[in-house]
Motif scaffolding. Structure first.
Motif, PDB file in Angstrom:
ATOM      1  N   ILE A 150       0.798  -1.044   0.091  1.00  0.00           N
ATOM      2  CA  ILE A 150      -0.195   0.114  -0.008  1.00  0.00           C
ATOM      3  C   ILE A 150       0.872   1.189  -0.044  1.00  0.00           C
ATOM      4  O   ILE A 150       0.702   2.206  -0.776  1.00  0.00           O
ATOM      5  CB  ILE A 150      -0.903   0.189   1.285  1.00  0.00           C
ATOM      6  CG1 ILE A 150      -2.149  -1.032   1.312  1.00  0.00           C
ATOM      7  CG2 ILE A 150      -1.634   1.427   1.494  1.00  0.00           C
ATOM      8  CD1 ILE A 150      -3.240  -0.822   0.154  1.00  0.00           C
ATOM      9  N   TYR A 151       1.885   1.069   0.997  1.00  0.00           N
ATOM     10  CA  TYR A 151       2.983   2.463   1.073  1.00  0.00           C
ATOM     11  C   TYR A 151       3.426   2.699  -0.354  1.00  0.00           C
ATOM     12  O   TYR A 151       3.386   3.935  -0.637  1.00  0.00           O
ATOM     13  CB  TYR A 151       3.864   2.137   2.003  1.00  0.00           C
ATOM     14  CG  TYR A 151       4.816   3.408   2.242  1.00  0.00           C
ATOM     15  CD1 TYR A 151       4.453   4.291   3.009  1.00  0.00           C
ATOM     16  CD2 TYR A 151       6.015   3.078   1.756  1.00  0.00           C
ATOM     17  CE1 TYR A 151       5.408   5.460   3.119  1.00  0.00           C
ATOM     18  CE2 TYR A 151       7.014   4.324   1.981  1.00  0.00           C
ATOM     19  CZ  TYR A 151       6.622   5.471   2.595  1.00  0.00           C
ATOM     20  OH  TYR A 151       7.562   6.456   2.763  1.00  0.00           O
ATOM     21  N   HIS A 152       4.002   1.688  -0.983  1.00  0.00           N
ATOM     22  CA  HIS A 152       4.641   1.770  -2.322  1.00  0.00           C
ATOM     23  C   HIS A 152       3.754   2.415  -3.447  1.00  0.00           C
ATOM     24  O   HIS A 152       4.106   2.745  -4.469  1.00  0.00           O
ATOM     25  CB  HIS A 152       5.718   0.982  -2.514  1.00  0.00           C
ATOM     26  CG  HIS A 152       6.741   1.087  -1.662  1.00  0.00           C
ATOM     27  ND1 HIS A 152       7.600   1.762  -1.764  1.00  0.00           N
ATOM     28  CD2 HIS A 152       7.179   0.107  -0.686  1.00  0.00           C
ATOM     29  CE1 HIS A 152       8.649   1.641  -0.686  1.00  0.00           C
ATOM     30  NE2 HIS A 152       8.366   0.653  -0.047  1.00  0.00           N
ATOM     31  N   ALA A 153       2.498   1.491  -3.463  1.00  0.00           N
ATOM     32  CA  ALA A 153       1.453   1.873  -4.312  1.00  0.00           C
ATOM     33  C   ALA A 153       1.166   3.480  -4.389  1.00  0.00           C
ATOM     34  O   ALA A 153       0.751   3.798  -5.509  1.00  0.00           O
ATOM     35  CB  ALA A 153       0.553   1.073  -4.449  1.00  0.00           C
ATOM     36  N   LEU A 154       1.201   3.888  -3.134  1.00  0.00           N
ATOM     37  CA  LEU A 154       0.671   5.267  -3.170  1.00  0.00           C
ATOM     38  C   LEU A 154       1.572   6.489  -3.689  1.00  0.00           C
ATOM     39  O   LEU A 154       1.357   7.493  -3.879  1.00  0.00           O
ATOM     40  CB  LEU A 154       0.286   5.666  -1.756  1.00  0.00           C
ATOM     41  CG  LEU A 154      -1.041   4.884  -1.020  1.00  0.00           C
ATOM     42  CD1 LEU A 154      -1.029   5.207   0.419  1.00  0.00           C
ATOM     43  CD2 LEU A 154      -2.108   5.529  -1.682  1.00  0.00           C
ATOM     44  N   LYS A 155       2.953   5.720  -3.953  1.00  0.00           N
ATOM     45  CA  LYS A 155       3.944   6.638  -4.463  1.00  0.00           C
ATOM     46  C   LYS A 155       3.533   7.142  -5.926  1.00  0.00           C
ATOM     47  O   LYS A 155       4.042   8.276  -6.227  1.00  0.00           O
ATOM     48  CB  LYS A 155       5.256   5.865  -4.648  1.00  0.00           C
ATOM     49  CG  LYS A 155       6.530   6.724  -5.060  1.00  0.00           C
ATOM     50  CD  LYS A 155       7.760   5.863  -5.051  1.00  0.00           C
ATOM     51  CE  LYS A 155       8.960   6.771  -5.179  1.00  0.00           C
ATOM     52  NZ  LYS A 155      10.268   6.035  -5.128  1.00  0.00           N
ATOM     53  N   TYR A 200       0.826   8.566  -6.833  1.00  0.00           N
ATOM     54  CA  TYR A 200      -0.088   9.532  -6.490  1.00  0.00           C
ATOM     55  C   TYR A 200       0.893  10.833  -5.819  1.00  0.00           C
ATOM     56  O   TYR A 200       0.859  10.993  -4.651  1.00  0.00           O
ATOM     57  CB  TYR A 200      -1.276   9.352  -5.961  1.00  0.00           C
ATOM     58  CG  TYR A 200      -1.846   8.356  -6.329  1.00  0.00           C
ATOM     59  CD1 TYR A 200      -2.783   8.464  -7.414  1.00  0.00           C
ATOM     60  CD2 TYR A 200      -1.818   7.023  -5.919  1.00  0.00           C
ATOM     61  CE1 TYR A 200      -3.594   7.364  -8.021  1.00  0.00           C
ATOM     62  CE2 TYR A 200      -2.310   5.808  -6.270  1.00  0.00           C
ATOM     63  CZ  TYR A 200      -3.319   5.962  -7.521  1.00  0.00           C
ATOM     64  OH  TYR A 200      -3.871   4.995  -7.945  1.00  0.00           O
ATOM     65  N   PRO A 201       1.352  11.794  -6.591  1.00  0.00           N
ATOM     66  CA  PRO A 201       2.346  12.807  -6.390  1.00  0.00           C
ATOM     67  C   PRO A 201       1.495  13.819  -5.120  1.00  0.00           C
ATOM     68  O   PRO A 201       2.362  14.222  -4.197  1.00  0.00           O
ATOM     69  CB  PRO A 201       2.414  13.735  -7.342  1.00  0.00           C
ATOM     70  CG  PRO A 201       2.219  12.782  -8.593  1.00  0.00           C
ATOM     71  CD  PRO A 201       0.966  11.964  -8.121  1.00  0.00           C
ATOM     72  N   LYS A 202       0.179  13.973  -5.161  1.00  0.00           N
ATOM     73  CA  LYS A 202      -0.290  14.706  -4.030  1.00  0.00           C
ATOM     74  C   LYS A 202      -0.212  14.084  -2.819  1.00  0.00           C
ATOM     75  O   LYS A 202      -0.426  14.991  -1.692  1.00  0.00           O
ATOM     76  CB  LYS A 202      -1.678  15.001  -4.310  1.00  0.00           C
ATOM     77  CG  LYS A 202      -1.836  15.798  -5.828  1.00  0.00           C
ATOM     78  CD  LYS A 202      -3.457  16.230  -5.964  1.00  0.00           C
ATOM     79  CE  LYS A 202      -3.621  17.038  -7.262  1.00  0.00           C
ATOM     80  NZ  LYS A 202      -5.106  17.392  -7.526  1.00  0.00           N
ATOM     81  N   ILE A 203      -0.303  12.822  -2.504  1.00  0.00           N
ATOM     82  CA  ILE A 203      -0.319  12.247  -1.306  1.00  0.00           C
ATOM     83  C   ILE A 203       1.107  11.464  -1.017  1.00  0.00           C
ATOM     84  O   ILE A 203       1.052  10.730  -0.056  1.00  0.00           O
ATOM     85  CB  ILE A 203      -1.298  11.336  -1.073  1.00  0.00           C
ATOM     86  CG1 ILE A 203      -1.234   9.885  -2.080  1.00  0.00           C
ATOM     87  CG2 ILE A 203      -2.652  12.016  -1.125  1.00  0.00           C
ATOM     88  CD1 ILE A 203      -2.453   9.129  -1.817  1.00  0.00           C
ATOM     89  N   ARG A 204       2.004  11.604  -1.856  1.00  0.00           N
ATOM     90  CA  ARG A 204       3.130  11.045  -1.882  1.00  0.00           C
ATOM     91  C   ARG A 204       3.802  11.106  -0.542  1.00  0.00           C
ATOM     92  O   ARG A 204       4.158  10.123   0.264  1.00  0.00           O
ATOM     93  CB  ARG A 204       4.152  11.278  -2.832  1.00  0.00           C
ATOM     94  CG  ARG A 204       5.687  10.510  -2.716  1.00  0.00           C
ATOM     95  CD  ARG A 204       6.332  10.871  -4.068  1.00  0.00           C
ATOM     96  NE  ARG A 204       5.721  10.454  -5.365  1.00  0.00           N
ATOM     97  CZ  ARG A 204       6.239  10.486  -6.701  1.00  0.00           C
ATOM     98  NH1 ARG A 204       7.562  11.280  -6.552  1.00  0.00           N
ATOM     99  NH2 ARG A 204       5.794  10.273  -7.704  1.00  0.00           N
TER     100      ARG A 204
END
Length: 259
Positions: A159-164, A166-170
């Motif tokens: 989950i943590y690395h998948a969110l990478k 998305y720049p706005k919540i990185r």
């Protein structure tokens, strides 16, 4: 080379140093326990080492998985691997399970030595039959707990690395992980407060015989054994939850998570 064997060998190579370090630390603690018990002439002193190592083995598998994921994430090998995400993760689970069994067998042998050859009088309540029953239950419990926690660690990591992506919540990915952690535990607590659900969960129990306490009398320690009840229903829930977490982690990894 067989693709499965290749995956297993690769995961072994990237994890063996940590595993050997863990084994070395275990041997030091085991030796310390026997040394202190021999010095103080209190054989039950080894129980402290047994309990501490038992607790450490509960987190051994997730720590090992996190280390393997971080190590492999540095070279991005799975971005180019033809293997499925399921096989990539299952290979790691297999290696960790082998490591877990080796460490638990080592601790079980040490426990048997402590109880029957080093301090039988201290563990006078514990017959061979009860010891085998306790050893089987504890070892199975540690394996299942390790798998469950490892599924959570793998889920959080993907989950943590998948969110990478998305720049706005990185820069706020840790907040998402913390929110999931506390959100799940809060939901679980609220659900357990529902009388019908709580009654159902604790309706069926299994009687077990664990080591429960130490008793100091006549300048010597004795280990007391008592019966406790373990609810059965949560076991099936945790199995389903573990499979779900593994499924989500595999799906995210299949999207070629870049770390």
């Amino acid at each position: 080379m067989n693709p499965i064997k290749g995956l297993l060998k690769k995961d072994y190579r990237i994890s063996r140093f940590l595993f050997l370090t863990w084994i070395g630390a275990m041997l030091v603690m085991l030796s310390f326990g026997i040394g202190m018990s021999a010095y103080t002439n209190q054989p039950a002193g080894t129980l402290t080492v047994i309990v501490l190592l038992g607790l450490s083995l509960a987190v051994f598998a997730p720590v090992m998985m996190l280390s393997m994921l971080v190590t492999e994430g540095k070279n991005q090998l799975w971005l180019y691997s033809p293997r499925s995400s399921y096989s990539l993760l299952l290979s790691k689970f297999a290696i960790i399970l082998i490591y877990q069994l080796i460490t638990q067998v080592l601790l079980t042998i040490y426990t048997a030595f402590s109880m029957y050859w080093f301090g039988k009088a201290v563990y006078e309540q514990l017959s061979i039959g009860l010891f085998l029953e306790l050893a089987i239950f504890v070892n199975i419990g540690l394996v299942l707990l390790g798998i469950f926690l490892t599924c959570w660690i793998t889920f959080y990591w993907t989950i943590y690395h998948a969110l990478k992506r998305y720049p706005k919540i990185r820069n706020f990915r840790w907040l998402v992980i913390i929110f999931i952690f506390f959100g799940y535990n809060l939901l679980e607590t609220l659900v357990l407060r529902i009388d019908a659900i709580s009654t159902f969960i604790f309706k069926y129990n299994l009687d077990l015989l664990p080591l429960t306490s130490l008793n100091y009398e006549d300048e010597s320690w004795n280990v007391l054994i008592d019966i406790v009840e373990i609810p059965i229903i949560p076991f099936f829930y945790f199995v389903i939850l573990s499979l779900f977490l593994f499924y989500i982690a595999s799906k995210l990894l299949a999207k070629k998570v870049e770390v």
